[in-house]
Design a protein around this motif. Structure first.
Motif, PDB file in Angstrom:
ATOM      1  N   ASN A   1      15.413  98.217  36.494  1.00 37.79           N
ATOM      2  CA  ASN A   1      15.093  99.136  37.595  1.00 37.79           C
ATOM      3  C   ASN A   1      14.644  98.647  38.817  1.00 37.79           C
ATOM      4  O   ASN A   1      14.862  99.186  40.003  1.00 37.79           O
ATOM      5  CB  ASN A   1      13.953 100.019  36.686  1.00 37.79           C
ATOM      6  N   PRO A   2      13.617  97.703  38.766  1.00 38.57           N
ATOM      7  CA  PRO A   2      13.062  97.348  40.057  1.00 38.57           C
ATOM      8  C   PRO A   2      14.070  96.856  41.019  1.00 38.57           C
ATOM      9  O   PRO A   2      14.015  97.162  42.375  1.00 38.57           O
ATOM     10  CB  PRO A   2      12.173  96.083  39.637  1.00 38.57           C
ATOM     11  N   HIS A   3      15.201  96.115  40.683  1.00 42.34           N
ATOM     12  CA  HIS A   3      16.296  95.579  41.532  1.00 42.34           C
ATOM     13  C   HIS A   3      17.229  96.548  41.854  1.00 42.34           C
ATOM     14  O   HIS A   3      17.579  96.506  42.874  1.00 42.34           O
ATOM     15  CB  HIS A   3      16.870  94.507  40.691  1.00 42.34           C
ATOM     16  N   ALA A   4      17.452  97.377  40.955  1.00 38.73           N
ATOM     17  CA  ALA A   4      18.565  98.549  41.636  1.00 38.73           C
ATOM     18  C   ALA A   4      17.702  99.378  42.710  1.00 38.73           C
ATOM     19  O   ALA A   4      18.754  99.949  43.634  1.00 38.73           O
ATOM     20  CB  ALA A   4      18.997  99.526  40.441  1.00 38.73           C
ATOM     21  N   ALA A   5      16.587  99.891  42.447  1.00 41.80           N
ATOM     22  CA  ALA A   5      15.669 100.508  43.278  1.00 41.80           C
ATOM     23  C   ALA A   5      15.485  99.846  44.760  1.00 41.80           C
ATOM     24  O   ALA A   5      15.827 100.397  45.610  1.00 41.80           O
ATOM     25  CB  ALA A   5      14.316 100.807  42.867  1.00 41.80           C
ATOM     26  N   ARG A   6      15.113  98.403  44.692  1.00 38.51           N
ATOM     27  CA  ARG A   6      14.898  97.852  45.807  1.00 38.51           C
ATOM     28  C   ARG A   6      15.908  97.593  46.516  1.00 38.51           C
ATOM     29  O   ARG A   6      15.903  97.426  47.814  1.00 38.51           O
ATOM     30  CB  ARG A   6      13.936  96.433  45.499  1.00 38.51           C
ATOM     31  N   ARG A   7      17.120  97.240  45.957  1.00 43.23           N
ATOM     32  CA  ARG A   7      18.682  97.182  46.661  1.00 43.23           C
ATOM     33  C   ARG A   7      18.999  98.411  47.104  1.00 43.23           C
ATOM     34  O   ARG A   7      19.851  98.411  48.201  1.00 43.23           O
ATOM     35  CB  ARG A   7      19.502  96.534  45.745  1.00 43.23           C
ATOM     36  N   ASN A   8      18.640  99.403  46.928  1.00 41.21           N
ATOM     37  CA  ASN A   8      18.975 100.885  47.166  1.00 41.21           C
ATOM     38  C   ASN A   8      20.283 101.052  46.953  1.00 41.21           C
ATOM     39  O   ASN A   8      21.004 101.627  47.992  1.00 41.21           O
ATOM     40  CB  ASN A   8      18.640 101.040  48.768  1.00 41.21           C
ATOM     41  N   VAL A   9      20.929 100.964  45.840  1.00 41.20           N
ATOM     42  CA  VAL A   9      22.299 101.050  45.403  1.00 41.20           C
ATOM     43  C   VAL A   9      22.071 102.575  45.326  1.00 41.20           C
ATOM     44  O   VAL A   9      21.636 103.311  44.870  1.00 41.20           O
ATOM     45  CB  VAL A   9      22.460 100.704  44.129  1.00 41.20           C
ATOM     46  N   ASP A  10      23.418 103.157  45.848  1.00 39.38           N
ATOM     47  CA  ASP A  10      23.638 104.478  45.896  1.00 39.38           C
ATOM     48  C   ASP A  10      23.929 104.956  44.712  1.00 39.38           C
ATOM     49  O   ASP A  10      25.350 105.525  44.491  1.00 39.38           O
ATOM     50  CB  ASP A  10      24.598 105.095  47.262  1.00 39.38           C
ATOM     51  N   ILE A  11      23.219 105.241  43.761  1.00 44.25           N
ATOM     52  CA  ILE A  11      23.441 105.861  42.521  1.00 44.25           C
ATOM     53  C   ILE A  11      22.380 106.725  42.147  1.00 44.25           C
ATOM     54  O   ILE A  11      21.347 106.804  42.722  1.00 44.25           O
ATOM     55  CB  ILE A  11      23.673 104.870  41.134  1.00 44.25           C
ATOM     56  N   THR A  12      22.673 107.960  41.313  1.00 46.46           N
ATOM     57  CA  THR A  12      21.521 109.067  40.801  1.00 46.46           C
ATOM     58  C   THR A  12      21.259 108.420  39.298  1.00 46.46           C
ATOM     59  O   THR A  12      22.085 108.619  38.631  1.00 46.46           O
ATOM     60  CB  THR A  12      22.063 110.317  41.167  1.00 46.46           C
ATOM     61  N   VAL A  13      19.953 108.267  39.177  1.00 46.44           N
ATOM     62  CA  VAL A  13      19.523 108.216  37.812  1.00 46.44           C
ATOM     63  C   VAL A  13      18.871 109.473  37.304  1.00 46.44           C
ATOM     64  O   VAL A  13      17.787 109.814  37.978  1.00 46.44           O
ATOM     65  CB  VAL A  13      18.404 107.114  37.591  1.00 46.44           C
ATOM     66  N   LEU A  14      18.985 109.916  36.106  1.00 48.23           N
ATOM     67  CA  LEU A  14      18.533 111.050  35.430  1.00 48.23           C
ATOM     68  C   LEU A  14      17.729 110.755  34.326  1.00 48.23           C
ATOM     69  O   LEU A  14      18.654 110.529  33.326  1.00 48.23           O
ATOM     70  CB  LEU A  14      19.741 112.134  35.499  1.00 48.23           C
ATOM     71  N   CYS A  15      16.764 110.855  34.117  1.00 49.69           N
ATOM     72  CA  CYS A  15      15.821 110.048  32.942  1.00 49.69           C
ATOM     73  C   CYS A  15      15.259 111.593  32.304  1.00 49.69           C
ATOM     74  O   CYS A  15      14.239 112.081  32.794  1.00 49.69           O
ATOM     75  CB  CYS A  15      14.854 109.455  33.178  1.00 49.69           C
ATOM     76  N   MET A  16      15.904 111.816  31.111  1.00 45.78           N
ATOM     77  CA  MET A  16      15.471 112.883  30.253  1.00 45.78           C
ATOM     78  C   MET A  16      14.280 112.480  29.367  1.00 45.78           C
ATOM     79  O   MET A  16      14.458 111.440  28.583  1.00 45.78           O
ATOM     80  CB  MET A  16      16.644 113.553  29.502  1.00 45.78           C
ATOM     81  N   ASP A  17      13.146 112.729  29.892  1.00 43.33           N
ATOM     82  CA  ASP A  17      11.882 112.175  29.374  1.00 43.33           C
ATOM     83  C   ASP A  17      11.238 113.177  28.129  1.00 43.33           C
ATOM     84  O   ASP A  17      10.477 114.215  28.460  1.00 43.33           O
ATOM     85  CB  ASP A  17      11.133 111.985  30.592  1.00 43.33           C
ATOM     86  N   ASN A  18      11.494 112.795  26.855  1.00 48.28           N
ATOM     87  CA  ASN A  18      11.092 113.521  25.864  1.00 48.28           C
ATOM     88  C   ASN A  18       9.825 112.931  25.107  1.00 48.28           C
ATOM     89  O   ASN A  18       9.244 113.561  24.307  1.00 48.28           O
ATOM     90  CB  ASN A  18      11.873 114.189  24.720  1.00 48.28           C
TER      91      ASN A  18
ATOM     92  N   VAL B   1      17.003 120.023  42.233  1.00 42.56           N
ATOM     93  CA  VAL B   1      16.440 118.824  42.296  1.00 42.56           C
ATOM     94  C   VAL B   1      17.671 117.903  41.933  1.00 42.56           C
ATOM     95  O   VAL B   1      17.928 116.657  42.643  1.00 42.56           O
ATOM     96  CB  VAL B   1      15.277 118.419  41.284  1.00 42.56           C
ATOM     97  N   ILE B   2      18.343 117.925  41.179  1.00 43.61           N
ATOM     98  CA  ILE B   2      19.566 117.209  40.879  1.00 43.61           C
ATOM     99  C   ILE B   2      20.618 117.337  41.967  1.00 43.61           C
ATOM    100  O   ILE B   2      21.162 116.155  42.458  1.00 43.61           O
ATOM    101  CB  ILE B   2      20.325 117.635  39.483  1.00 43.61           C
ATOM    102  N   LYS B   3      20.847 118.408  42.543  1.00 42.71           N
ATOM    103  CA  LYS B   3      21.597 118.399  43.795  1.00 42.71           C
ATOM    104  C   LYS B   3      21.253 117.581  44.890  1.00 42.71           C
ATOM    105  O   LYS B   3      21.896 116.807  45.493  1.00 42.71           O
ATOM    106  CB  LYS B   3      21.803 119.795  44.158  1.00 42.71           C
ATOM    107  N   GLU B   4      19.955 117.635  45.248  1.00 45.15           N
ATOM    108  CA  GLU B   4      19.402 116.952  46.349  1.00 45.15           C
ATOM    109  C   GLU B   4      19.472 115.350  46.054  1.00 45.15           C
ATOM    110  O   GLU B   4      19.592 114.575  46.895  1.00 45.15           O
ATOM    111  CB  GLU B   4      17.861 117.457  46.341  1.00 45.15           C
ATOM    112  N   ALA B   5      19.130 115.163  44.705  1.00 48.71           N
ATOM    113  CA  ALA B   5      19.316 113.577  44.417  1.00 48.71           C
ATOM    114  C   ALA B   5      20.652 112.955  44.496  1.00 48.71           C
ATOM    115  O   ALA B   5      20.933 111.929  44.815  1.00 48.71           O
ATOM    116  CB  ALA B   5      19.093 113.614  42.942  1.00 48.71           C
TER     117      ALA B   5
END
Length: 291
Positions: free
Chosen positions: A103-120, A180-184
């Motif tokens: 997570n930290p490396h994908a985020a800090r590099r700002n790779v253009d992907i969308t991560v959707l976490c289904m948090d139950n 929110v998913i569209k904006e992401a």
């Protein structure tokens, strides 16, 4: 014009009745349709878990990877084909436990992907173990006296890692999820969306009934998503509902800023050094030179 149903595969979902992930699937297909995305230009990547089965139910290209390894695979897809829309569909255990190191490396590099976490807030597929986001004292198959671990704050964590789009939404609100998913997806850079998706089978505390009336859209309450400091302030209140049954649960876009993406920086390097598109050329270029 494509409709949400046009993005659904012939495979029927196998989730338990009442699972919040049904709503997430509906929101994703609505978002795809409203954005006019062509199925063959969208790639879904998942790991292991109840939520990670979601790509099976979509018609676009999908990769069902190993436990916790969805993000590095998604990065590989995006770097190889930056023209494609790449979505990671994962869960709180998959993303913040075994896969947390990515997570930290994908985020800090700002790779253009969308991560959707289904948090139950529980491990459902392996039949009821507490996850990194489970509340304290939650009972599970391996914690018969209740969990003594403090829960991880997904929003604050991804903000600290440098994600340029951080949001939270709720499986009980299809309209909000779709927005929110569209904006992401539209955001150019690393997007993270935490989706509160109750598990009616194993997590009998954080239910749809529990969240009823408590979910509040911070953007309608005047929150400024361009302010990193404001996002952190709201994020650190995000776990209050774990300790106070009356505390509101914030949803909405916490933070959004435009920065240069990893792919754009890669393109600059290729332009500067002529670009090495062929794999063998890259290998040859890396071989030590004889003096």
């Amino acid at each position: 014009m494509l409709k949400p149903a046009d993005y659904r595969s012939d495979v029927e979902p196998t989730w338990c009745a009442g699972c919040g992930d049904f709503g997430v699937l509906a929101a994703i297909t609505r978002a795809f349709a409203e954005l006019g995305l062509e199925p063959h230009r969208v790639v879904s990547v998942s790991g292991i878990g109840c939520s990670s089965r979601l790509p099976l139910f979509l018609k676009n290209y999908s990769i069902h990877t190993l436990h916790g390894r969805a993000i590095p695979v998604a990065i590989g897809v995006k770097l190889a084909r930056p023209d494609l829309t790449v979505i990671v569909e994962t869960g709180d255990g998959d993303l913040f436990s075994i896969g947390a190191g990515h997570n930290p490396h994908a985020a800090r590099r700002n790779v253009d992907i969308t991560v959707l976490c289904m948090d139950n807030q529980v491990y459902g597929l392996t039949k009821n173990q507490v996850s990194p986001t489970s509340r304290e004292w939650l009972y599970g198959s391996l914690t018969p006296y209740g969990s003594i671990d403090r829960p991880l704050n997904p929003i604050a964590t991804m903000l600290a890692f440098g994600a340029t789009f951080v949001a939270q939404t709720y499986a009980g609100n299809l309209q909000h999820m779709t927005y929110v998913i569209k904006e992401a997806i539209k955001h150019r850079g690393f997007s993270f969306v935490n989706i509160i998706s109750p598990c009616p089978t194993f997590n009998r505390v954080d239910t749809f009934q529990y969240y009823k009336g408590k979910v509040k859209d911070i953007n309608q309450l005047g929150h400024d998503p361009s302010s990193y400091e404001a996002a952190l302030r709201v994020a650190f209140h995000d776990l209050d509902h774990y300790y106070d049954p009356e505390a509101p649960v914030p949803i909405g876009i916490f933070y959004r800023v435009q920065m240069e993406t990893y792919e754009e920086r890669m393109a600059k390097v290729k332009a500067r050094y002529g670009g090495l598109e062929d794999l063998q050329e890259i290998i040859d270029a890396c071989k030590p030179k004889r003096v």
